[in-house]
Motif scaffolding. Structure first.
Motif, PDB file in Angstrom:
ATOM      1  N   LEU A  17     -21.063  34.458 -29.278  1.00  0.00           N
ATOM      2  CA  LEU A  17     -22.459  34.879 -29.420  1.00  0.00           C
ATOM      3  C   LEU A  17     -23.025  34.545 -30.788  1.00  0.00           C
ATOM      4  O   LEU A  17     -24.101  33.977 -30.908  1.00  0.00           O
ATOM      5  N   LEU A  18     -22.264  34.875 -31.840  1.00  0.00           N
ATOM      6  CA  LEU A  18     -22.856  34.783 -33.174  1.00  0.00           C
ATOM      7  C   LEU A  18     -22.794  33.376 -33.757  1.00  0.00           C
ATOM      8  O   LEU A  18     -23.576  33.045 -34.635  1.00  0.00           O
ATOM      9  N   ALA A  19     -21.882  32.553 -33.267  1.00  0.00           N
ATOM     10  CA  ALA A  19     -21.827  31.196 -33.812  1.00  0.00           C
ATOM     11  C   ALA A  19     -22.324  30.163 -32.810  1.00  0.00           C
ATOM     12  O   ALA A  19     -22.800  29.118 -33.195  1.00  0.00           O
ATOM     13  N   MET A  20     -22.232  30.481 -31.504  1.00  0.00           N
ATOM     14  CA  MET A  20     -22.645  29.512 -30.478  1.00  0.00           C
ATOM     15  C   MET A  20     -23.954  29.911 -29.813  1.00  0.00           C
ATOM     16  O   MET A  20     -24.451  29.186 -28.959  1.00  0.00           O
ATOM     17  N   PHE A  21     -24.451  31.082 -30.113  1.00  0.00           N
ATOM     18  CA  PHE A  21     -25.728  31.571 -29.541  1.00  0.00           C
ATOM     19  C   PHE A  21     -25.690  31.697 -28.029  1.00  0.00           C
ATOM     20  O   PHE A  21     -26.700  31.503 -27.374  1.00  0.00           O
ATOM     21  N   LEU A  22     -24.559  32.006 -27.442  1.00  0.00           N
ATOM     22  CA  LEU A  22     -24.525  32.091 -25.988  1.00  0.00           C
ATOM     23  C   LEU A  22     -24.613  33.549 -25.553  1.00  0.00           C
ATOM     24  O   LEU A  22     -24.004  34.415 -26.153  1.00  0.00           O
ATOM     25  N   GLY A  23     -25.363  33.769 -24.492  1.00  0.00           N
ATOM     26  CA  GLY A  23     -25.515  35.126 -23.976  1.00  0.00           C
ATOM     27  C   GLY A  23     -26.494  35.973 -24.760  1.00  0.00           C
ATOM     28  O   GLY A  23     -26.445  37.202 -24.711  1.00  0.00           O
ATOM     29  N   LEU A  24     -27.414  35.316 -25.470  1.00  0.00           N
ATOM     30  CA  LEU A  24     -28.356  36.084 -26.293  1.00  0.00           C
ATOM     31  C   LEU A  24     -29.346  36.911 -25.485  1.00  0.00           C
ATOM     32  O   LEU A  24     -29.749  37.990 -25.912  1.00  0.00           O
ATOM     33  N   CYS A 123     -25.422  32.959 -20.137  1.00  0.00           N
ATOM     34  CA  CYS A 123     -24.993  31.618 -20.592  1.00  0.00           C
ATOM     35  C   CYS A 123     -23.615  31.646 -21.232  1.00  0.00           C
ATOM     36  O   CYS A 123     -22.949  30.616 -21.295  1.00  0.00           O
ATOM     37  N   GLY A 127     -21.177  28.664 -20.618  1.00  0.00           N
ATOM     38  CA  GLY A 127     -20.896  27.964 -21.871  1.00  0.00           C
ATOM     39  C   GLY A 127     -19.413  27.889 -22.150  1.00  0.00           C
ATOM     40  O   GLY A 127     -18.897  26.841 -22.539  1.00  0.00           O
ATOM     41  N   LEU A 130     -17.845  25.303 -20.012  1.00  0.00           N
ATOM     42  CA  LEU A 130     -18.183  23.939 -20.418  1.00  0.00           C
ATOM     43  C   LEU A 130     -17.437  23.547 -21.692  1.00  0.00           C
ATOM     44  O   LEU A 130     -16.957  22.423 -21.813  1.00  0.00           O
ATOM     45  N   PHE A 131     -17.307  24.494 -22.632  1.00  0.00           N
ATOM     46  CA  PHE A 131     -16.550  24.210 -23.851  1.00  0.00           C
ATOM     47  C   PHE A 131     -15.087  23.946 -23.518  1.00  0.00           C
ATOM     48  O   PHE A 131     -14.467  23.041 -24.076  1.00  0.00           O
ATOM     49  N   ALA A 190     -24.077  38.165 -37.934  1.00  0.00           N
ATOM     50  CA  ALA A 190     -23.441  36.847 -37.891  1.00  0.00           C
ATOM     51  C   ALA A 190     -22.887  36.483 -39.261  1.00  0.00           C
ATOM     52  O   ALA A 190     -21.797  35.926 -39.385  1.00  0.00           O
TER      53      ALA A 190
ATOM     54  N   CYS B  30     -31.164  31.611 -25.672  1.00  0.00           N
ATOM     55  CA  CYS B  30     -29.713  31.472 -25.773  1.00  0.00           C
ATOM     56  C   CYS B  30     -29.240  30.051 -25.903  1.00  0.00           C
ATOM     57  O   CYS B  30     -28.576  29.677 -26.851  1.00  0.00           O
ATOM     58  N   ALA B  34     -28.295  26.276 -30.960  1.00  0.00           N
ATOM     59  CA  ALA B  34     -27.287  25.518 -31.692  1.00  0.00           C
ATOM     60  C   ALA B  34     -27.711  24.084 -31.936  1.00  0.00           C
ATOM     61  O   ALA B  34     -27.164  23.422 -32.805  1.00  0.00           O
ATOM     62  N   VAL B 104     -22.530  20.449 -24.703  1.00  0.00           N
ATOM     63  CA  VAL B 104     -22.620  21.338 -23.540  1.00  0.00           C
ATOM     64  C   VAL B 104     -23.994  21.966 -23.379  1.00  0.00           C
ATOM     65  O   VAL B 104     -24.277  22.582 -22.371  1.00  0.00           O
ATOM     66  N   PHE B 105     -24.864  21.784 -24.360  1.00  0.00           N
ATOM     67  CA  PHE B 105     -26.102  22.547 -24.298  1.00  0.00           C
ATOM     68  C   PHE B 105     -27.091  22.013 -23.272  1.00  0.00           C
ATOM     69  O   PHE B 105     -27.991  22.742 -22.853  1.00  0.00           O
ATOM     70  N   LEU B 108     -26.167  23.896 -20.281  1.00  0.00           N
ATOM     71  CA  LEU B 108     -26.553  25.303 -20.367  1.00  0.00           C
ATOM     72  C   LEU B 108     -28.018  25.530 -20.021  1.00  0.00           C
ATOM     73  O   LEU B 108     -28.455  26.676 -19.949  1.00  0.00           O
ATOM     74  N   THR B 111     -28.463  27.979 -17.107  1.00  0.00           N
ATOM     75  CA  THR B 111     -28.520  29.435 -17.244  1.00  0.00           C
ATOM     76  C   THR B 111     -29.644  29.874 -18.175  1.00  0.00           C
ATOM     77  O   THR B 111     -29.674  31.026 -18.588  1.00  0.00           O
ATOM     78  N   ALA B 185     -25.006  29.497 -38.376  1.00  0.00           N
ATOM     79  CA  ALA B 185     -25.619  30.348 -37.369  1.00  0.00           C
ATOM     80  C   ALA B 185     -26.600  31.401 -37.917  1.00  0.00           C
ATOM     81  O   ALA B 185     -27.697  31.528 -37.405  1.00  0.00           O
ATOM     82  N   PRO B 186     -26.246  32.164 -38.983  1.00  0.00           N
ATOM     83  CA  PRO B 186     -27.155  33.238 -39.390  1.00  0.00           C
ATOM     84  C   PRO B 186     -28.549  32.735 -39.760  1.00  0.00           C
ATOM     85  O   PRO B 186     -29.541  33.429 -39.535  1.00  0.00           O
ATOM     86  N   PHE B 189     -31.062  32.828 -36.847  1.00  0.00           N
ATOM     87  CA  PHE B 189     -31.547  34.155 -36.467  1.00  0.00           C
ATOM     88  C   PHE B 189     -32.636  34.604 -37.425  1.00  0.00           C
ATOM     89  O   PHE B 189     -33.677  35.116 -37.009  1.00  0.00           O
TER      90      PHE B 189
END
Lengths: 203, 206
Positions: A17-24, A123, A127, A130-131, A190, B30, B34, B104-105, B108, B111, B185-186, B189
């Protein structure tokens, strides 16, 4: 040992979640209270731990180039079907998990409620699959990766829900409250998780 | 009738700012944050997303009388996944480098909650023409956020835009340093949080 290292990496360093932004989306939508976040996080761990290895098997024995060798068709490459197969597996698995839970652990089923079916469009699940395919993990690695990604997601959402519960009483400038401050809080969490980067158990 | 008075135009314009899918409805952030470290992959991502969103809206709108109500989510997923496969194959064929960067994005997009949300909320109740414009509008509304974020991240993170250095060397000699946090990442956000704050201030809602 390598598997343990992979687990640590996907829980803390490359947190899904915090590095790949999935499931936000689910993360922001269902984190108003720690209890809901806890239940949802458990469901995500559960589904991830099942779907990632299952998708690995499907990809390895049906989809990848040359995968159909055991059927006598070594030249067939079905990898363009990856997306649709993965999402179908996930939807089917979520449905299956729902039915099994309803039969054998009704208490957990009731407490998860609507969140269980919603996991199908999270996601983080797709995700991770897929990874797993892209990084060419073997079966054991895929299983560990799925399970520990789930744990990472769980940790992040529970931490965020706890902060958000306190944040309700904060006196924020107009316009910053709501979505904006939630994003900034997530950014700070994060940043905290980034303190783990560089940890390695094996050389 | 003038272009700006038509219903299709209204449907197209609403999601750009005041009903923006990302900053107002909080959907679909989501799958693609990235990719916003650079401008070029972000723009390609927006094009792919707009393509999938408008096509899926049209297809679902045309099928809306045929889809049985209780299995509609599965039908949506199949339509969306097929379109995403199409977009992915096109990218691999014509923009291979960017497709590698997006990794992979692209997959994605399936979803991405915006697509599912528009199918459920708009395409199921409107004809194909309006649904098409709703798809394009939402795709661009999402794209505007993505591109603004990518602009700031690439400018402050690597001192460049579209891969070309824009911050002069003289500034670096004076001691200017790229902000590495922006690439991590941070940074995303925080940038989005600030962007939404500014937008809320300007439009006056909260």
């Amino acid at each position: 040992m390598e598997l343990l290292s992979l687990a640590v990496e996907s829980i803390f360093i490359n947190n899904v979640l915090l590095a790949m932004f999935l499931g936000l989306c689910t993360f922001l939508g269902c984190s108003k209270e720690v209890n809901t976040a806890h239940g949802l996080g458990l469901a995500v761990i559960f589904v991830l731990a099942i779907t990632t290895p299952v998708n690995w098997l499907l990809h390895h024995y049906l989809l990848r180039p040359g995968a159909l060798e055991w059927l006598g068709f070594p030249e067939i490459d079905l990898s363009f079907l990856t997306f649709i197969t993965f999402i179908a597996t996930i939807a089917a698995m979520v449905q299956l998990v729902e039915m099994i839970m309803e039969k054998y652990v009704p208490a957990l089923y009731i407490s998860l409620g609507i969140f269980l079916p919603l996991i199908a469009v999270n996601c983080a699940i797709l995700g991770t699959s897929l990874f797993m395919e892209q990084r060419k993990y073997d079966f054991a690695e895929a299983a560990v990766f799925g399970f520990s990604s789930g744990i990472g997601w769980y940790l992040a959402i529970v931490a965020f829900a706890a902060v958000r519960q306190k944040l309700k009483y904060a006196d924020l400038p107009k316009g910053l409250d709501g979505f904006a401050i939630n994003m900034i809080t997530t950014g700070l969490i994060a940043m905290a998780f980034m303190a783990f980067s560089g940890i390695k158990l094996t050389n | 009738m003038k272009l700006t008075k038509t219903k299709a135009y209204k449907v197209f314009k609403a999601p750009l700012i005041e009903a923006n899918p990302v900053s107002v409805a909080i959907l679909g952030i989501c799958s693609s944050l990235a990719v916003t470290t650079q401008m070029i992959p972000s723009i390609v991502m927006v094009l792919a997303m707009t393509f999938v969103l408008s096509c899926s809206n049209v297809v679902i709108s045309l099928l809306r009388h045929v889809i049985p109500k209780n299995i509609r989510i599965i039908v949506f997923l199949v339509v969306i996944a097929s379109l995403v496969i199409l977009a992915d194959q096109l990218l691999k064929a014509f923009l291979f480098d960017v497709s590698k960067q997006l990794s992979v994005f692209v997959g994605l997009i399936i979803t991405n909650c915006i697509i599912m949300g528009r199918a459920e909320a708009f395409a199921l109740a409107n004809d194909a023409w309006l649904s098409f414009w709703d798809g394009v509008g939402n795709g661009l509304g999402y794209g505007y956020i993505l591109i603004v974020v990518a602009f700031f991240r690439e400018l402050f993170g690597s001192g460049a835009l579209f891969g070309i250095q824009v911050i002069p060397d003289a500034l670096y000699e004076l001691g200017y340093v790229n902000m590495g946090l922006m690439l991590l990442a941070p940074g995303v956000f925080v940038v989005i949080g600030l962007l939404v704050w500014v937008q809320n201030k300007l439009t006056g809602n909260s």
